[in-house]
Design an enzyme around this catalytic site. Structure first.
Site: not given
Length: 341
Positions: A12, A15, A35, A140, A191, A248, A254-256
């Site tokens: 959930g 992405f 979940r 995403a 990456k 990225t 980008s989360r990272n």
């Protein structure tokens, strides 16, 4: 007329939700399993995933569900968008149901205990399943907002690639195919580590030359490691290699990158991850990659440097200084230098 079988998206997160929407927009009924019953109910009632994709309307053909058993029974094609730390524990109890199904991993990560990629875990759990991966420069939110995007589906199973291309290929989402599943998936996992370094460099005000150097040497480093593991170096010239690395390492979406930027602003790693509110796979990947590179004797100074920053008390300036003092080698590892003599 036979009724069209639904396609499953397991997970959930952002992405998984974006891919579920793409499938639905292409005319497929979609079961998006998660979940959390509260999250599923919120999506069902509000047609939005406020935790991960706030403001994006969920297509009516996406049905949020919480019954994994029923979902696997009903669907032959399953896109797996579970966090790397949860994938094995969620799917292993249902191994028998997965036999013969098309399982396509969307998760870019490495299992800590085994150094296995997500598709290799799927093979462990369901050796009779047909396995593929999806990877590329696919932020995403941009996918969900219909920004023009391309991706790679990779599998030794040509029919699987064609099925995924037919299901996902659309007006704003282009799907290429590759037979180098290992290289494509490894590029997507590695990456994330370098995006953390890039985010830190931006927060610390380092120049464009510096950022370009970091990204380019990151590409050389991740390709060197992947080739040592049997991947094709040419794969890293494509969307799942340099394409994914560029986006990225250069996008605040980008989360990272966000985690790295927060670290560059002076936050602790724990606070940076908490502020993000989602899994940043690069932090987990870094630990296992550093150990594996040492074990194999693969030269990865950026990985060693980031590990020193996050877990050994070094600063990015110190790491870059060490990098600059290192012995200059050839620019591209896989081009013969015999012409220099």
């Amino acid at each position: 007329m036979t009724q069209q079988r639904p396609i499953a998206v397991l997970g959930g997160g952002s992405f998984g939700t974006a891919v579920a929407n793409l499938l639905a927009e292409n005319g497929h009924p979609v079961r998006q399993w998660m979940r959390d019953p509260e999250q599923a109910e919120a999506i069902r009632v509000n047609r939005e995933n406020p935790r991960y994709l706030k403001g994006i309307k969920i297509h009516p053909a996406v049905e949020p569900v919480t019954d994994l058993l029923a979902t696997l029974n009903d669907c032959d094609l399953c896109f797996v968008a579970l966090p790397s730390s949860a994938l094995r524990s969620v799917l292993a109890p249902h191994a028998q149901l997965l036999s013969g199904k098309l399982l396509v991993s969307l998760t870019k990560g490495i299992e800590a205990q085994t150094f296995k990629l997500m598709s290799e875990i799927l093979e462990d759990i369901a050796p009779q399943a047909r396995i593929g991966v999806l990877s590329g420069p696919n932020l995403a939110r941009e996918v969900a907002e219909h920004a023009l995007t391309a991706t790679v589906v990779a599998s030794e199973d040509e029919e699987l690639c064609q099925r995924v291309q037919a299901a996902l290929h659309g007006r704003t989402f282009r799907v290429y195919a590759s037979a180098d599943r290992f290289g494509v998936e490894l590029g997507g996992a590695l990456k994330n580590v370098y995006a953390i370094i890039a985010g830190m460099a931006v927060a610390l005000g380092m120049g464009e030359n510096t950022k370009s150097m970091l990204i380019t040497r990151a590409l050389a480093e991740m390709t060197r490691f992947a080739v040592s593991q049997g991947a094709n170096p040419m794969t890293f010239l494509g969307l799942a290699g340099v394409g994914d690395l560029i986006v990225t390492c250069s996008s605040p979406k980008s989360r990272n990158y966000q985690v790295g930027f927060a670290l560059g602003q002076g936050l602790s790693l724990e606070d940076a991850v908490t502020r993000l509110g989602e899994v940043a796979e690069g932090v987990n990947t870094l630990k296992v990659l550093k150990a594996k590179a040492q074990e194999l004797g693969v030269y990865m100074p950026l990985v060693a440097g980031l590990h020193a920053i996050l877990f050994e008390g070094r600063t990015l300036n110190q790491v870059i200084e060490l990098l600059m003092r290192g012995e200059p080698k050839t620019d591209v590892d896989f081009i013969s230098t015999s012409g220099f003599n």
